[in-house]
Write a protein that holds these residues in place. Structure first.
Motif, PDB file in Angstrom:
ATOM      1  N   GLN A   1      31.361  37.438 -23.727  1.00 34.80           N
ATOM      2  CA  GLN A   1      31.101  37.986 -22.397  1.00 34.80           C
ATOM      3  C   GLN A   1      30.585  36.914 -21.452  1.00 34.80           C
ATOM      4  O   GLN A   1      30.989  36.843 -20.287  1.00 34.80           O
ATOM      5  CB  GLN A   1      30.090  39.134 -22.469  1.00 34.80           C
ATOM      6  CG  GLN A   1      30.622  40.376 -23.122  1.00 34.80           C
ATOM      7  CD  GLN A   1      29.523  41.416 -23.349  1.00 34.80           C
ATOM      8  OE1 GLN A   1      28.336  41.177 -23.102  1.00 34.80           O
ATOM      9  NE2 GLN A   1      29.924  42.579 -23.840  1.00 34.80           N
ATOM     10  N   GLU A   2      29.696  36.062 -21.930  1.00 30.57           N
ATOM     11  CA  GLU A   2      29.134  34.996 -21.094  1.00 30.57           C
ATOM     12  C   GLU A   2      30.221  34.003 -20.668  1.00 30.57           C
ATOM     13  O   GLU A   2      30.234  33.529 -19.536  1.00 30.57           O
ATOM     14  CB  GLU A   2      27.996  34.284 -21.819  1.00 30.57           C
ATOM     15  CG  GLU A   2      26.762  35.149 -22.034  1.00 30.57           C
ATOM     16  CD  GLU A   2      26.180  35.683 -20.727  1.00 30.57           C
ATOM     17  OE1 GLU A   2      26.091  34.934 -19.745  1.00 30.57           O
ATOM     18  OE2 GLU A   2      25.820  36.879 -20.696  1.00 30.57           O
ATOM     19  N   ILE A   3      31.123  33.698 -21.573  1.00 28.00           N
ATOM     20  CA  ILE A   3      32.228  32.789 -21.235  1.00 28.00           C
ATOM     21  C   ILE A   3      33.126  33.419 -20.179  1.00 28.00           C
ATOM     22  O   ILE A   3      33.512  32.769 -19.198  1.00 28.00           O
ATOM     23  CB  ILE A   3      33.018  32.411 -22.506  1.00 28.00           C
ATOM     24  CG1 ILE A   3      32.155  31.527 -23.403  1.00 28.00           C
ATOM     25  CG2 ILE A   3      34.334  31.707 -22.146  1.00 28.00           C
ATOM     26  CD1 ILE A   3      32.704  31.318 -24.799  1.00 28.00           C
ATOM     27  N   LEU A   4      33.451  34.703 -20.349  1.00 30.98           N
ATOM     28  CA  LEU A   4      34.287  35.389 -19.356  1.00 30.98           C
ATOM     29  C   LEU A   4      33.588  35.483 -18.000  1.00 30.98           C
ATOM     30  O   LEU A   4      34.224  35.339 -16.952  1.00 30.98           O
ATOM     31  CB  LEU A   4      34.691  36.772 -19.858  1.00 30.98           C
ATOM     32  CG  LEU A   4      35.668  36.773 -21.027  1.00 30.98           C
ATOM     33  CD1 LEU A   4      35.827  38.186 -21.591  1.00 30.98           C
ATOM     34  CD2 LEU A   4      37.018  36.198 -20.618  1.00 30.98           C
ATOM     35  N   LYS A   5      32.274  35.698 -17.999  1.00 28.99           N
ATOM     36  CA  LYS A   5      31.512  35.719 -16.745  1.00 28.99           C
ATOM     37  C   LYS A   5      31.585  34.358 -16.059  1.00 28.99           C
ATOM     38  O   LYS A   5      31.741  34.267 -14.841  1.00 28.99           O
ATOM     39  CB  LYS A   5      30.048  36.088 -16.997  1.00 28.99           C
ATOM     40  CG  LYS A   5      29.816  37.544 -17.262  1.00 28.99           C
ATOM     41  CD  LYS A   5      28.330  37.798 -17.525  1.00 28.99           C
ATOM     42  CE  LYS A   5      28.087  39.198 -18.014  1.00 28.99           C
ATOM     43  NZ  LYS A   5      26.655  39.429 -18.325  1.00 28.99           N
ATOM     44  N   ALA A   6      31.458  33.283 -16.824  1.00 28.95           N
ATOM     45  CA  ALA A   6      31.533  31.933 -16.258  1.00 28.95           C
ATOM     46  C   ALA A   6      32.915  31.676 -15.654  1.00 28.95           C
ATOM     47  O   ALA A   6      33.034  31.053 -14.595  1.00 28.95           O
ATOM     48  CB  ALA A   6      31.213  30.891 -17.326  1.00 28.95           C
ATOM     49  N   ILE A   7      33.950  32.183 -16.300  1.00 28.81           N
ATOM     50  CA  ILE A   7      35.306  32.022 -15.767  1.00 28.81           C
ATOM     51  C   ILE A   7      35.445  32.775 -14.452  1.00 28.81           C
ATOM     52  O   ILE A   7      36.001  32.243 -13.482  1.00 28.81           O
ATOM     53  CB  ILE A   7      36.359  32.488 -16.802  1.00 28.81           C
ATOM     54  CG1 ILE A   7      36.384  31.498 -17.984  1.00 28.81           C
ATOM     55  CG2 ILE A   7      37.745  32.608 -16.161  1.00 28.81           C
ATOM     56  CD1 ILE A   7      37.201  31.967 -19.167  1.00 28.81           C
ATOM     57  N   THR A   8      34.922  34.007 -14.367  1.00 30.01           N
ATOM     58  CA  THR A   8      35.031  34.759 -13.113  1.00 30.01           C
ATOM     59  C   THR A   8      34.227  34.098 -11.995  1.00 30.01           C
ATOM     60  O   THR A   8      34.667  34.076 -10.843  1.00 30.01           O
ATOM     61  CB  THR A   8      34.587  36.234 -13.276  1.00 30.01           C
ATOM     62  OG1 THR A   8      33.245  36.288 -13.734  1.00 30.01           O
ATOM     63  CG2 THR A   8      35.491  36.967 -14.247  1.00 30.01           C
TER      64      THR A   8
ATOM     65  N   VAL B   1      36.888  26.690  -8.579  1.00 32.50           N
ATOM     66  CA  VAL B   1      36.882  25.553  -9.505  1.00 32.50           C
ATOM     67  C   VAL B   1      36.550  26.053 -10.905  1.00 32.50           C
ATOM     68  O   VAL B   1      35.551  26.735 -11.112  1.00 32.50           O
ATOM     69  CB  VAL B   1      35.842  24.486  -9.097  1.00 32.50           C
ATOM     70  CG1 VAL B   1      35.795  23.372 -10.121  1.00 32.50           C
ATOM     71  CG2 VAL B   1      36.137  23.929  -7.728  1.00 32.50           C
ATOM     72  N   LEU B   2      37.398  25.707 -11.860  1.00 32.70           N
ATOM     73  CA  LEU B   2      37.157  26.029 -13.259  1.00 32.70           C
ATOM     74  C   LEU B   2      36.994  24.718 -14.010  1.00 32.70           C
ATOM     75  O   LEU B   2      37.844  23.838 -13.922  1.00 32.70           O
ATOM     76  CB  LEU B   2      38.329  26.814 -13.852  1.00 32.70           C
ATOM     77  CG  LEU B   2      38.547  28.217 -13.297  1.00 32.70           C
ATOM     78  CD1 LEU B   2      39.908  28.739 -13.713  1.00 32.70           C
ATOM     79  CD2 LEU B   2      37.448  29.142 -13.771  1.00 32.70           C
ATOM     80  N   SER B   3      35.902  24.586 -14.737  1.00 39.47           N
ATOM     81  CA  SER B   3      35.627  23.371 -15.483  1.00 39.47           C
ATOM     82  C   SER B   3      35.387  23.743 -16.941  1.00 39.47           C
ATOM     83  O   SER B   3      34.547  24.593 -17.235  1.00 39.47           O
ATOM     84  CB  SER B   3      34.396  22.681 -14.899  1.00 39.47           C
ATOM     85  OG  SER B   3      34.115  21.502 -15.597  1.00 39.47           O
ATOM     86  N   PHE B   4      36.147  23.117 -17.843  1.00 35.68           N
ATOM     87  CA  PHE B   4      36.031  23.384 -19.272  1.00 35.68           C
ATOM     88  C   PHE B   4      35.747  22.073 -19.983  1.00 35.68           C
ATOM     89  O   PHE B   4      36.388  21.061 -19.693  1.00 35.68           O
ATOM     90  CB  PHE B   4      37.334  23.983 -19.825  1.00 35.68           C
ATOM     91  CG  PHE B   4      37.734  25.270 -19.168  1.00 35.68           C
ATOM     92  CD1 PHE B   4      37.250  26.473 -19.638  1.00 35.68           C
ATOM     93  CD2 PHE B   4      38.588  25.271 -18.084  1.00 35.68           C
ATOM     94  CE1 PHE B   4      37.626  27.669 -19.031  1.00 35.68           C
ATOM     95  CE2 PHE B   4      38.967  26.458 -17.477  1.00 35.68           C
ATOM     96  CZ  PHE B   4      38.481  27.661 -17.949  1.00 35.68           C
ATOM     97  N   SER B   5      34.819  22.091 -20.933  1.00 39.91           N
ATOM     98  CA  SER B   5      34.552  20.877 -21.700  1.00 39.91           C
ATOM     99  C   SER B   5      33.956  21.245 -23.058  1.00 39.91           C
ATOM    100  O   SER B   5      33.336  22.286 -23.225  1.00 39.91           O
ATOM    101  CB  SER B   5      33.600  19.939 -20.947  1.00 39.91           C
ATOM    102  OG  SER B   5      32.335  20.550 -20.784  1.00 39.91           O
ATOM    103  N   ASP B   6      34.178  20.365 -24.009  1.00 39.10           N
ATOM    104  CA  ASP B   6      33.547  20.439 -25.319  1.00 39.10           C
ATOM    105  C   ASP B   6      33.472  19.019 -25.855  1.00 39.10           C
ATOM    106  O   ASP B   6      33.698  18.057 -25.114  1.00 39.10           O
ATOM    107  CB  ASP B   6      34.264  21.413 -26.267  1.00 39.10           C
ATOM    108  CG  ASP B   6      35.677  21.010 -26.630  1.00 39.10           C
ATOM    109  OD1 ASP B   6      36.094  19.871 -26.306  1.00 39.10           O
ATOM    110  OD2 ASP B   6      36.388  21.826 -27.243  1.00 39.10           O
TER     111      ASP B   6
END
Length: 91
Positions: free
Chosen positions: A20-27, A34-39
């Motif tokens: 849920q937290e990941i989906l909230k961050a995407i919204t 701006v969408l930023s993804f990293s690992d």
């Protein structure tokens, strides 16, 4: 013509709350444009704008359940077909 390709892929086991937290961050990222993804293995930054193609696939086979959500867009304006989606949930 210059072609730029980048790929970010991440897979992990998450709790329902973590997902849920990941989906909230995407919204939130969509709202800001701006969408930023990293690992540990890489990162990618996307800037969605204009019309976005939304594809949802849900599958249930015995004990295996799967939900795929795909958002895609082009940097240039492109014609897209529109359809109405209704999403429900059990209370």
């Amino acid at each position: 013509m210059k072609t730029e390709k980048s790929l970010f892929r991440h897979e992990s086991l998450q709790s329902l709350k973590g997902a849920q937290e990941i989906l909230k961050a995407i919204t939130k990222g969509l709202a800001k444009g701006v969408l930023s993804f990293s690992d540990d293995e890489g990162e990618i930054r996307l800037a969605p704008k204009g019309l976005i193609n939304l594809k949802i696939t849900a599958r249930k086979e015995d004990d295996y359940h799967r939900l795929d959500i795909r958002l895609s867009w082009q940097a240039s304006d492109a014609k897209a077909k529109k359809s109405t989606l209704q999403v429900g949930h059990d209370d």
